[in-house]
Design a protein around this motif. Structure first.
Motif, mmCIF file in Angstrom:
data_model
loop_
_atom_site.group_PDB
_atom_site.id
_atom_site.type_symbol
_atom_site.label_atom_id
_atom_site.label_comp_id
_atom_site.label_asym_id
_atom_site.label_seq_id
_atom_site.Cartn_x
_atom_site.Cartn_y
_atom_site.Cartn_z
ATOM 1 N N LEU A 1 0.868 -1.171 0.000
ATOM 2 C CA LEU A 1 0.000 0.000 0.000
ATOM 3 C C LEU A 1 0.908 1.225 0.000
ATOM 4 C CD1 LEU A 1 -2.811 1.315 0.256
ATOM 5 C CD2 LEU A 1 -2.588 1.070 2.746
ATOM 6 N N ASP A 2 0.831 2.026 -1.049
ATOM 7 C CA ASP A 2 1.640 3.244 -1.146
ATOM 8 C C ASP A 2 0.833 4.419 -0.615
ATOM 9 O OD1 ASP A 2 3.832 1.966 -2.299
ATOM 10 O OD2 ASP A 2 3.024 2.211 -4.321
ATOM 11 N N LEU A 3 1.463 5.210 0.246
ATOM 12 C CA LEU A 3 0.823 6.352 0.868
ATOM 13 C C LEU A 3 1.584 7.626 0.541
ATOM 14 C CD1 LEU A 3 0.446 4.806 4.447
ATOM 15 C CD2 LEU A 3 -1.260 4.797 2.619
ATOM 16 N N VAL A 4 0.860 8.690 0.245
ATOM 17 C CA VAL A 4 1.435 10.021 0.077
ATOM 18 C C VAL A 4 0.613 10.945 0.966
ATOM 19 C CG1 VAL A 4 1.962 11.914 -1.500
ATOM 20 C CG2 VAL A 4 2.138 9.536 -2.303
ATOM 21 N N LEU A 5 1.253 11.488 1.989
ATOM 22 C CA LEU A 5 0.585 12.332 2.967
ATOM 23 C C LEU A 5 1.112 13.758 2.827
ATOM 24 C CD1 LEU A 5 -1.262 12.625 5.473
ATOM 25 C CD2 LEU A 5 0.741 12.024 6.867
ATOM 26 N N THR A 6 0.232 14.680 2.467
ATOM 27 C CA THR A 6 0.585 16.085 2.324
ATOM 28 C C THR A 6 -0.003 16.844 3.512
ATOM 29 O OG1 THR A 6 0.493 15.827 -0.078
ATOM 30 C CG2 THR A 6 0.478 18.077 0.782
ATOM 31 N N VAL A 7 0.875 17.530 4.242
ATOM 32 C CA VAL A 7 0.473 18.228 5.462
ATOM 33 C C VAL A 7 0.800 19.712 5.304
ATOM 34 C CG1 VAL A 7 0.817 18.375 7.957
ATOM 35 C CG2 VAL A 7 0.922 16.152 6.822
ATOM 36 N N PRO A 8 -0.165 20.620 5.549
ATOM 37 C CA PRO A 8 0.099 22.052 5.402
ATOM 38 C C PRO A 8 1.070 22.561 6.465
ATOM 39 C CG PRO A 8 -2.190 21.680 6.079
ATOM 40 C CD PRO A 8 -1.546 20.343 5.933
ATOM 41 N N GLU A 9 1.727 23.662 6.149
ATOM 42 C CA GLU A 9 2.620 24.316 7.116
ATOM 43 C C GLU A 9 1.840 24.630 8.382
ATOM 44 O OE1 GLU A 9 5.907 24.715 6.804
ATOM 45 O OE2 GLU A 9 5.750 23.749 4.850
ATOM 46 N N GLY A 10 2.481 24.467 9.505
ATOM 47 C CA GLY A 10 1.843 24.760 10.777
ATOM 48 C C GLY A 10 1.129 23.571 11.397
ATOM 49 N N GLU A 11 0.961 22.508 10.644
ATOM 50 C CA GLU A 11 0.348 21.293 11.183
ATOM 51 C C GLU A 11 1.457 20.304 11.544
ATOM 52 O OE1 GLU A 11 -2.834 20.722 11.907
ATOM 53 O OE2 GLU A 11 -3.398 22.707 11.187
ATOM 54 N N ASP A 12 1.172 19.393 12.444
ATOM 55 C CA ASP A 12 2.148 18.437 12.959
ATOM 56 C C ASP A 12 2.249 17.220 12.035
ATOM 57 O OD1 ASP A 12 3.663 16.619 14.420
ATOM 58 O OD2 ASP A 12 2.672 17.071 16.319
ATOM 59 N N GLU A 13 3.291 17.194 11.212
ATOM 60 C CA GLU A 13 3.484 16.112 10.252
ATOM 61 C C GLU A 13 3.639 14.764 10.954
ATOM 62 O OE1 GLU A 13 6.544 14.917 6.631
ATOM 63 O OE2 GLU A 13 7.007 16.617 7.927
ATOM 64 N N GLY A 14 4.409 14.731 12.025
ATOM 65 C CA GLY A 14 4.613 13.490 12.765
ATOM 66 C C GLY A 14 3.321 12.937 13.330
ATOM 67 N N ARG A 15 2.493 13.815 13.838
ATOM 68 C CA ARG A 15 1.204 13.392 14.384
ATOM 69 C C ARG A 15 0.299 12.838 13.289
ATOM 70 N NH1 ARG A 15 -1.721 10.692 17.248
ATOM 71 N NH2 ARG A 15 -3.792 11.426 17.703
ATOM 72 N N MET A 16 0.286 13.470 12.128
ATOM 73 C CA MET A 16 -0.540 12.982 11.028
ATOM 74 C C MET A 16 -0.048 11.610 10.546
ATOM 75 S SD MET A 16 -3.083 14.954 10.606
ATOM 76 C CE MET A 16 -3.699 14.120 9.154
ATOM 77 N N ARG A 17 1.261 11.419 10.490
ATOM 78 C CA ARG A 17 1.801 10.099 10.133
ATOM 79 C C ARG A 17 1.306 9.054 11.128
ATOM 80 N NH1 ARG A 17 8.284 10.816 8.947
ATOM 81 N NH2 ARG A 17 8.136 11.951 6.973
ATOM 82 N N GLU A 18 1.345 9.391 12.407
ATOM 83 C CA GLU A 18 0.924 8.461 13.456
ATOM 84 C C GLU A 18 -0.574 8.159 13.369
ATOM 85 O OE1 GLU A 18 0.605 5.817 16.367
ATOM 86 O OE2 GLU A 18 2.479 6.502 15.480
ATOM 87 N N VAL A 19 -1.386 9.162 13.077
ATOM 88 C CA VAL A 19 -2.834 8.951 12.943
ATOM 89 C C VAL A 19 -3.112 7.946 11.824
ATOM 90 C CG1 VAL A 19 -4.993 10.061 12.189
ATOM 91 C CG2 VAL A 19 -3.558 11.152 13.927
ATOM 92 N N VAL A 20 -2.477 8.139 10.680
ATOM 93 C CA VAL A 20 -2.675 7.233 9.544
ATOM 94 C C VAL A 20 -2.188 5.834 9.903
ATOM 95 C CG1 VAL A 20 -1.972 6.736 7.172
ATOM 96 C CG2 VAL A 20 -2.612 9.071 7.821
ATOM 97 N N ALA A 21 -0.971 5.728 10.433
ATOM 98 C CA ALA A 21 -0.390 4.424 10.752
ATOM 99 C C ALA A 21 -1.205 3.685 11.807
ATOM 100 C CB ALA A 21 1.056 4.598 11.218
#
Length: 96
Positions: free
Chosen positions: A56-76
């Motif tokens: 499963l290939d994932l591409v996660l785009t996160v806007p400036e000011g948002e927590d990229e690490g947290r979004m990765r963790e939410v998805v995972a």
């Protein structure tokens, strides 16, 4: 914007893509088929997914000011929940 990509090895990629999309479809803008999907989060992040027979290939785009690490963790963490028989899945997140 920051972009993270991951290839998640699994023979159940299509099933997990569809489960994740259906799970979030009641509160987010979601579109999906058995092979591809996208989820638009309220914070402006976007997850694009592509399933094939062994990953499963994932591409996660996160806007400036948002927590990229947290979004990765939410998805995972959500994908791991659906993949409980083979969890934890391997997420090789890297800059896209």
């Amino acid at each position: 914007m920051s972009v993270s990509v991951a290839r998640v090895p699994t023979g159940s990629a299509s099933r997990y893509l569809q489960q994740l999309a259906k799970h979030w479809s009641h509160k987010m803008a979601v579109s999906f088929t058995a092979e591809e999907g996208s989820i638009a989060f309220p914070n402006g992040s976007l997850l694009a997914m592509k399933a094939d027979s062994d990953s499963l290939d994932l591409v996660l785009t996160v806007p400036e000011g948002e927590d990229e690490g947290r979004m990765r963790e939410v998805v995972a963490s959500h994908l791991d929940r659906f993949a409980f028989r083979e969890a934890p899945l391997t997420f090789d997140w890297r800059a896209g």
